[in-house]
Write a protein that holds these residues in place. Structure first.
Motif, PDB file in Angstrom:
ATOM      1  N   ASP A   1      39.641  27.702  92.725  1.00  0.00           N
ATOM      2  CA  ASP A   1      39.568  26.647  93.736  1.00  0.00           C
ATOM      3  C   ASP A   1      40.841  25.808  93.766  1.00  0.00           C
ATOM      4  OD1 ASP A   1      37.041  27.452  94.524  1.00  0.00           O
ATOM      5  OD2 ASP A   1      36.027  26.055  93.165  1.00  0.00           O
TER       6      ASP A   1
ATOM      7  N   ARG B   1      43.593  27.763  95.500  1.00  0.00           N
ATOM      8  CA  ARG B   1      43.386  27.765  96.953  1.00  0.00           C
ATOM      9  C   ARG B   1      43.812  26.426  97.564  1.00  0.00           C
ATOM     10  NH1 ARG B   1      37.704  30.184  98.503  1.00  0.00           N
ATOM     11  NH2 ARG B   1      38.741  30.562 100.482  1.00  0.00           N
ATOM     12  N   GLN B   2      43.536  25.316  96.887  1.00  0.00           N
ATOM     13  CA  GLN B   2      43.945  24.009  97.395  1.00  0.00           C
ATOM     14  C   GLN B   2      45.463  23.909  97.448  1.00  0.00           C
ATOM     15  OE1 GLN B   2      41.886  20.565  95.731  1.00  0.00           O
ATOM     16  NE2 GLN B   2      40.257  21.961  95.090  1.00  0.00           N
TER      17      GLN B   2
ATOM     18  N   GLU C   1      47.414  26.297  98.027  1.00  0.00           N
ATOM     19  CA  GLU C   1      47.840  27.172  99.124  1.00  0.00           C
ATOM     20  C   GLU C   1      47.541  26.566 100.492  1.00  0.00           C
ATOM     21  OE1 GLU C   1      45.699  30.726  98.168  1.00  0.00           O
ATOM     22  OE2 GLU C   1      47.215  31.411  96.738  1.00  0.00           O
TER      23      GLU C   1
ATOM     24  N   TYR D   1      44.390  25.222 101.437  1.00  0.00           N
ATOM     25  CA  TYR D   1      42.966  25.188 101.777  1.00  0.00           C
ATOM     26  C   TYR D   1      42.428  23.784 101.545  1.00  0.00           C
ATOM     27  CZ  TYR D   1      42.519  30.281 102.057  1.00  0.00           C
ATOM     28  OH  TYR D   1      42.624  31.589 102.430  1.00  0.00           O
TER      29      TYR D   1
ATOM     30  N   THR E   1      35.842  22.280 103.495  1.00  0.00           N
ATOM     31  CA  THR E   1      35.234  22.325 104.819  1.00  0.00           C
ATOM     32  C   THR E   1      33.725  22.275 104.666  1.00  0.00           C
ATOM     33  OG1 THR E   1      37.064  23.648 105.648  1.00  0.00           O
ATOM     34  CG2 THR E   1      35.050  23.650 106.955  1.00  0.00           C
TER      35      THR E   1
ATOM     36  N   TYR F   1      36.005  26.184 100.654  1.00  0.00           N
ATOM     37  CA  TYR F   1      37.402  25.894 100.938  1.00  0.00           C
ATOM     38  C   TYR F   1      37.855  26.794 102.076  1.00  0.00           C
ATOM     39  CZ  TYR F   1      37.470  23.172  96.703  1.00  0.00           C
ATOM     40  OH  TYR F   1      37.201  22.225  95.759  1.00  0.00           O
ATOM     41  N   ASP F   2      38.547  26.208 103.066  1.00  0.00           N
ATOM     42  CA  ASP F   2      38.942  26.953 104.254  1.00  0.00           C
ATOM     43  C   ASP F   2      40.236  26.378 104.807  1.00  0.00           C
ATOM     44  OD1 ASP F   2      38.751  28.863 106.204  1.00  0.00           O
ATOM     45  OD2 ASP F   2      36.830  28.177 107.001  1.00  0.00           O
ATOM     46  N   LEU F   3      40.865  27.121 105.706  1.00  0.00           N
ATOM     47  CA  LEU F   3      42.119  26.708 106.337  1.00  0.00           C
ATOM     48  C   LEU F   3      41.851  26.158 107.734  1.00  0.00           C
ATOM     49  CD1 LEU F   3      44.370  29.748 105.405  1.00  0.00           C
ATOM     50  CD2 LEU F   3      44.651  27.415 104.602  1.00  0.00           C
TER      51      LEU F   3
ATOM     52  N   HIS G   1      36.510  18.542 107.769  1.00  0.00           N
ATOM     53  CA  HIS G   1      37.497  19.183 106.900  1.00  0.00           C
ATOM     54  C   HIS G   1      38.362  18.111 106.253  1.00  0.00           C
ATOM     55  CE1 HIS G   1      40.335  22.288 105.600  1.00  0.00           C
ATOM     56  NE2 HIS G   1      41.272  21.453 105.956  1.00  0.00           N
TER      57      HIS G   1
ATOM     58  N   ARG H   1      41.666  17.849 103.313  1.00  0.00           N
ATOM     59  CA  ARG H   1      42.558  18.399 102.287  1.00  0.00           C
ATOM     60  C   ARG H   1      42.481  17.490 101.090  1.00  0.00           C
ATOM     61  NH1 ARG H   1      48.156  20.665 103.836  1.00  0.00           N
ATOM     62  NH2 ARG H   1      47.845  21.248 101.688  1.00  0.00           N
TER      63      ARG H   1
END
Length: 89
Positions: free
Chosen positions: A5, A8-9, A11, A13, A16, A39-41, A70, A72
């Motif tokens: 996780d 991913r953050q 990167e 993400y 969400t 986690y999503d973009l 959403h 960040r």
């Protein structure tokens, strides 16, 4: 080793959350709510889109609406200039 996780953050993400309203299969006039979080973009939301496609393909409850939020969690820090300093001993 950093957690999946956290990587991913880093990167890009963000967390969400989707509130999904769907119709009950046996009682189509009733709406049920489901909260999904991952986690999503933003703004494309590929992970959420994949989940909703799975929902439409595999689950019996037809979708009514989806509300998305959403955030960040890792972002640049905010700095503020300080014009003075007071020391209290």
């Amino acid at each position: 080793m950093a957690s999946k996780d956290f990587i991913r953050q880093m990167e890009g993400y963000g967390l969400t959350t989707a509130q999904i309203l769907y119709r009950m299969p046996d009682h189509p006039t009733l709406l049920q709510t489901y909260i999904w979080q991952d986690y999503d973009l933003a703004p494309r939301f590929p992970v959420l889109i994949d989940f909703l496609e799975f929902w439409k393909r595999e689950l019996a409850g037809p979708l009514h609406s989806v509300t998305i939020t959403h955030a960040r969690l890792i972002r640049p820090a905010e700095f503020r200039a300080v014009s003075g300093e007071i020391n209290i001993h």
